[in-house]
Design a protein around this motif. Structure first.
Motif, mmCIF file in Angstrom:
data_model
loop_
_atom_site.group_PDB
_atom_site.id
_atom_site.type_symbol
_atom_site.label_atom_id
_atom_site.label_comp_id
_atom_site.label_asym_id
_atom_site.label_seq_id
_atom_site.Cartn_x
_atom_site.Cartn_y
_atom_site.Cartn_z
ATOM 1 N N THR A 73 0.841 -1.202 0.000
ATOM 2 C CA THR A 73 0.000 0.000 0.000
ATOM 3 C C THR A 73 0.874 1.250 0.000
ATOM 4 N N GLY A 74 1.976 1.210 0.745
ATOM 5 C CA GLY A 74 2.912 2.331 0.736
ATOM 6 C C GLY A 74 3.518 2.549 -0.640
ATOM 7 N N ILE A 75 3.846 1.452 -1.335
ATOM 8 C CA ILE A 75 4.383 1.563 -2.695
ATOM 9 C C ILE A 75 3.348 2.186 -3.628
ATOM 10 N N PHE A 76 2.100 1.743 -3.495
ATOM 11 C CA PHE A 76 1.031 2.316 -4.323
ATOM 12 C C PHE A 76 0.867 3.803 -4.047
ATOM 13 N N PHE A 260 7.861 -16.624 -1.699
ATOM 14 C CA PHE A 260 7.642 -15.567 -2.678
ATOM 15 C C PHE A 260 6.174 -15.456 -3.093
ATOM 16 N N GLN A 261 5.323 -16.281 -2.509
ATOM 17 C CA GLN A 261 3.897 -16.210 -2.810
ATOM 18 C C GLN A 261 3.256 -15.162 -1.904
ATOM 19 N N LEU A 262 3.379 -13.922 -2.321
ATOM 20 C CA LEU A 262 2.904 -12.796 -1.522
ATOM 21 C C LEU A 262 1.380 -12.790 -1.436
ATOM 22 N N PRO A 263 0.829 -12.142 -0.423
ATOM 23 C CA PRO A 263 -0.623 -11.962 -0.395
ATOM 24 C C PRO A 263 -1.099 -11.304 -1.689
ATOM 25 N N ALA A 264 -2.218 -11.779 -2.205
ATOM 26 C CA ALA A 264 -2.711 -11.269 -3.490
ATOM 27 C C ALA A 264 -2.918 -9.759 -3.442
ATOM 28 N N ALA A 265 -3.378 -9.250 -2.305
ATOM 29 C CA ALA A 265 -3.609 -7.807 -2.188
ATOM 30 C C ALA A 265 -2.316 -7.032 -2.409
ATOM 31 N N ALA A 266 -1.199 -7.574 -1.928
ATOM 32 C CA ALA A 266 0.087 -6.901 -2.103
ATOM 33 C C ALA A 266 0.482 -6.873 -3.575
ATOM 34 N N SER A 267 0.312 -8.005 -4.259
ATOM 35 C CA SER A 267 0.642 -8.053 -5.684
ATOM 36 C C SER A 267 -0.226 -7.087 -6.480
ATOM 37 N N ILE A 268 -1.509 -7.028 -6.140
ATOM 38 C CA ILE A 268 -2.428 -6.137 -6.846
ATOM 39 C C ILE A 268 -2.042 -4.679 -6.613
ATOM 40 N N MET A 269 -1.701 -4.347 -5.373
ATOM 41 C CA MET A 269 -1.299 -2.974 -5.057
ATOM 42 C C MET A 269 -0.054 -2.567 -5.846
ATOM 43 N N ILE A 270 0.939 -3.454 -5.901
ATOM 44 C CA ILE A 270 2.171 -3.146 -6.633
ATOM 45 C C ILE A 270 1.883 -3.018 -8.121
ATOM 46 N N LEU A 450 -7.672 -18.470 -3.626
ATOM 47 C CA LEU A 450 -7.785 -17.199 -4.330
ATOM 48 C C LEU A 450 -6.490 -16.389 -4.301
ATOM 49 N N ASN A 451 -5.779 -16.421 -3.160
ATOM 50 C CA ASN A 451 -4.555 -15.628 -3.047
ATOM 51 C C ASN A 451 -3.497 -16.017 -4.068
ATOM 52 N N PRO A 452 -3.134 -17.298 -4.183
ATOM 53 C CA PRO A 452 -2.117 -17.650 -5.183
ATOM 54 C C PRO A 452 -2.576 -17.396 -6.606
ATOM 55 N N LEU A 453 -3.881 -17.494 -6.823
ATOM 56 C CA LEU A 453 -4.413 -17.278 -8.165
ATOM 57 C C LEU A 453 -4.212 -15.822 -8.597
ATOM 58 N N PHE A 454 -4.611 -14.880 -7.741
ATOM 59 C CA PHE A 454 -4.471 -13.464 -8.069
ATOM 60 C C PHE A 454 -3.005 -13.043 -8.074
ATOM 61 N N SER A 455 -2.227 -13.573 -7.133
ATOM 62 C CA SER A 455 -0.809 -13.224 -7.090
ATOM 63 C C SER A 455 -0.110 -13.666 -8.362
ATOM 64 N N SER A 456 -0.415 -14.869 -8.817
ATOM 65 C CA SER A 456 0.200 -15.371 -10.043
ATOM 66 C C SER A 456 -0.251 -14.571 -11.254
ATOM 67 N N PHE A 457 -1.511 -14.163 -11.264
ATOM 68 C CA PHE A 457 -2.021 -13.361 -12.381
ATOM 69 C C PHE A 457 -1.228 -12.069 -12.533
ATOM 70 N N VAL A 458 -0.938 -11.426 -11.405
ATOM 71 C CA VAL A 458 -0.206 -10.161 -11.448
ATOM 72 C C VAL A 458 1.279 -10.382 -11.697
ATOM 73 N N ALA A 459 1.892 -11.289 -10.917
ATOM 74 C CA ALA A 459 3.339 -11.445 -10.957
ATOM 75 C C ALA A 459 3.819 -12.276 -12.141
ATOM 76 N N ARG A 460 2.993 -13.229 -12.604
ATOM 77 C CA ARG A 460 3.425 -14.104 -13.698
ATOM 78 C C ARG A 460 2.761 -13.732 -15.017
ATOM 79 N N ASP A 461 1.440 -13.731 -15.040
ATOM 80 C CA ASP A 461 0.729 -13.528 -16.299
ATOM 81 C C ASP A 461 1.026 -12.166 -16.912
#
Length: 743
Positions: A73-76, A260-270, A450-461
């Motif tokens: 959130t701070g990064i965002f 390295f599997q960050l919370p999905a909210a963190a990946s989305i924020m970044i 749900l968390n790994p799914l969204f995290s992977s979508f942001v960080a990988r896809d």
């Protein structure tokens, strides 16, 4: 009074808020999405709010997980400040002559972030208390974790810019102190610097010592001098965003490690932080050319995709995609050939032999055959199905899987059924001491996906370079589909990590019930029936060919269509995912045919698996009449029967426009239920056997306590699902089952 109002109006924080709404409103979209998501509006059906309000890291919600979200959130927030500072700096040139201009900008631009943080904390406390049932002390620790991470990143960012300020001052001081050098480099232009027509500032927040200060007149400075100072800050800002993007790439590259599997909210924020920066960069450098640039970029990407230069499509893990010259034709002639009379007769004979083996394993001369239907519905359906099957197995003395011949269904319900079947197989084989009624198995299947799914979508896809993995001899790209399967495999203790060929012998010997998956082909809405056994007889309904015109197949035998693509190499986890591919959350699975087809969630055509079961019963009704004491259809569903749940209602004038669009979506599953009830009643009359349908339904105790349709459950939702087994309707159904299952 008017003077006070004007003073407030010309106050820098107020002018900045107005400026955001006047210019570059597209940047406000990110704030709108965050507010709406946290409030439970945007992507509510996918459980997106839980990702932010109850973030998981290493399988647990802890101060560490909330600290990571706080850092993101701070990064965002810093990205928001950096981007808008670059875009708007020409409208408040007075900051260039102050010390630490970026810090002062952040202080004055804090209204929107502060509103969001207060709103976020209110929602977190409410969610943690009402949904996760956490104590006040635990909530305090989680909040403290978030604040620690947030303050850490903001402090580090400001420290970075303080050093940048010192560097800029160090470089500019010799020029400023030398009048000749200053004049030669930043000679004044004719006339004064024009004031911004969008913003007028008289006062601004300065520092704790002098909280409010009047703006300084900078019209005597040249444009080149002011812009040179801002440009040096812009360069420092761009470097910080570049570091965020590199960080996201690293996370995606090492995402197979659980650390390295960050919370999905963190990946989305970044990811939002990077999108804001890219949006600002396009607007800053391209100005009015931004839209034409995006249009050209779209056509270029589309051209590259059309010619196969880029391929973001997801694959069915285990299938052979390399033999392009041997791909199956997806046309009418080939499908009719697959379900020719000779093929149907051969496959029916194989299935009859399996039915005979099933009968031989029963203790009665004419045993009752059980079929299980389980509905889609994400983790709520998976958890409810597991709970129901555990109790049914207990009521029939641990013989539920022995008595059951066929399991069909959609999405999450099949997760629970497949896991229970795997546990029963393990108990019957290498671990006879296993307790199938142990509640830990219901806990397993209810765990977050749900968390790994969204995290992977942001960080990988979206960010990380393509990485590959192997299934047998074939390679596939790691994406969110892969991440989803890996997490499901972990949640189910590795028991679903097999290929169809590994299960074929047990299903053929009737040592375990048959699993039939039926994802929908998006090209024409036919079902793709996936089984370890040949099932061409399910490709079209049974009918009298002498009295009716020919019927085209409305289902495809997966094994027959892909006979040259190693269909039995398909992973069971992939078959489960194909059967549960809800739009956007999971990627559609593309299959190697000519033309290429893709499949998605089975629930779009048969959410309860009932249509497939009815067709199966109709095909083998003569055998049922001669060899069984009847059929019991056990339907496990995540919603109330009768179509009374969630009626389409609207008291808004927009109903005139939206109702025709939303009516079908809202009533889709209800129409399936009506049609299947009608079909079952017609089929029942022609079966000539005893037939019973028992329905177990998840009905929440209160409307606001019901579990959401997604791949994440809160503590309160898990308790509500467990308690739903003992509602009045299910109590009666369990009693009926006892009577039917009694020897």
């Amino acid at each position: 009074m008017m003077r006070t109002l004007k003073t407030i109006y010309w106050f820098f924080p107020i002018q900045l808020v107005l400026l955001h709404f006047k210019r570059f409103q597209v940047l406000l979209v990110f704030w709108f999405l965050l507010f709406s998501t946290v409030n439970g509006g945007f992507m509510r059906s996918y459980g997106a709010n839980a990702l932010f309000l109850s973030p998981e890291y290493l399988g647990d919600v802890s101060p560490v997980s909330t600290a990571i979200v706080g850092m993101a959130t701070g990064i965002f927030l810093m990205s928001w400040n950096i981007t808008t500072f670059i875009l708007f700096s020409r409208h408040f040139r007075f900051l260039a002559t102050t010390t630490k201009p970026f810090l002062k900008y952040c202080i004055n631009n804090a209204i929107l972030p502060l509103i969001f943080l207060v709103f976020y904390f209110i929602k977190v406390i409410q969610f943690s208390k009402d949904k996760e049932l956490l104590s006040a002390g635990t909530i305090f620790l989680l909040t403290l974790g978030f604040l620690t991470g947030f303050v850490l990143i903001v402090s580090a960012s400001l420290f970075y810019f303080f050093r940048a300020d010192k560097s800029i001052i160090r470089r500019m001081t010799p020029v400023i102190n030398n009048p000749k050098l200053f004049k030669s480099r930043y000679g004044q232009q004719e006339g004064k610097l024009s004031e911004s027509r969008l913003i007028k500032v008289q006062w601004y927040l300065n520092s704790p010592r002098t909280i409010v200060r009047k703006t300084r007149d900078v019209s005597h400075y040249s444009r080149e001098f002011i812009e040179s100072i801002f440009n040096r800050h812009h360069f420092s800002a761009i470097l910080s965003i570049f570091v965020s993007f590199i960080f996201l790439i690293i996370v995606g590259f090492f995402m197979d490690s659980r650390y390295f599997q960050l919370p999905a909210a963190a990946s989305i924020m970044i990811f939002f932080a990077i999108l804001i920066s890219l949006t600002g960069a396009l607007s800053y450098f391209l100005q009015s050319w931004s839209i034409p640039f995006l249009v050209v970029l779209f056509f270029v990407l589309n051209l590259l995709y059309h010619y196969g230069v880029i391929d973001p499509s997801n694959k069915a893990y285990g299938l052979n995609y390399t033999n392009r010259d041997q791909r199956a034709l997806y046309d009418r002639e080939n499908l009719l050939q697959l379900c020719s009379d000779s093929n149907v007769a051969r496959d029916k004979e194989n299935m009859l032999s399996i039915l005979q083996r099933w009968k031989a394993r029963q203790s009665e001369a004419r045993p009752v055959l059980y079929i299980i239907n389980t509905s889609g519905g994400g983790n709520r359906s998976a958890t409810f199905t597991m709970n129901i099957l555990q109790r049914l197995d207990s009521l029939c003395g641990g013989n539920l899987m022995r008595k059951t011949f066929l399991i069909t269904g959609a999405s999450g319900g099949m997760f629970g059924a497949a896991y229970f079947r795997a546990l029963a197989r393990l108990k019957a084989g290498s671990d006879p001491s296993l307790n199938l009624q142990d509640h830990k198995y219901a806990d397993d299947i209810s765990r977050d996906l749900l968390n790994p799914l969204f995290s992977s979508f942001v960080a990988r896809d979206l960010a990380s370079p393509a990485q590959k993995f192997r299934v047998g001899n074939y390679e596939y790209i790691k994406d969110r589909g892969y991440a989803f399967e890996q997490k499901l495999n972990i949640n189910t203790r590795g028991l679903l990590n097999s290929q169809l060929k590994d299960l074929r012998a047990d299903e053929s010997a009737a040592r375990m019930p048959l699993l039939l998956f039926s994802p929908v082909i998006t090209r024409d809405s036919r079902s793709m029936v996936i089984s370890t056994q040949p099932v061409s007889f399910l490709m079209k309904p049974r009918y009298d060919t002498s009295k009716m015109p020919p019927i085209d197949p409305d289902a495809i035998d997966f094994g027959a269509l892909f006979a040259r693509q190693d269909p039995m190499n398909l992973r069971l986890l992939t078959a489960l995912r194909m059967n549960a591919t809800f739009p956007y959350v999971l990627p559609n699975v593309w299959l190697p045919t000519d033309p290429v087809i893709d499949v998605m969630d089975a629930g779009f055509r048969d959410n309860f698996g009932e249509q497939t079961a009815i067709r199966f019963l109709d095909e083998f009704r003569e055998w049922m009449q001669q060899n069984t004491g009847g059929v019991v259809l056990l339907q496990i569903r995540d919603r109330k029967t009768g179509g009374w749940q969630n009626p389409y209602e609207s008291d808004d004038i927009t109903e005139i426009i939206t109702k025709p669009l939303l009516l079908l979506e809202n009533n889709w599953y209800k129409m399936q239920e009506y049609n299947q009830d009608d079909l079952l009643s017609l089929s029942q009359n022609g079966m000539g056997i005893s037939f019973h349908k028992l329905i177990f339904q998840y009905v929440p105790k209160t409307e606001d306590a019901g579990a959401a349709l997604n791949f994440h459950l809160t503590t309160q939702e898990k308790r509500d699902i467990s308690g739903a087994l003992d509602n009045e309707e299910n109590k009666k159904t369990f009693q009926e089952f006892r009577q039917l299952a009694a020897p």
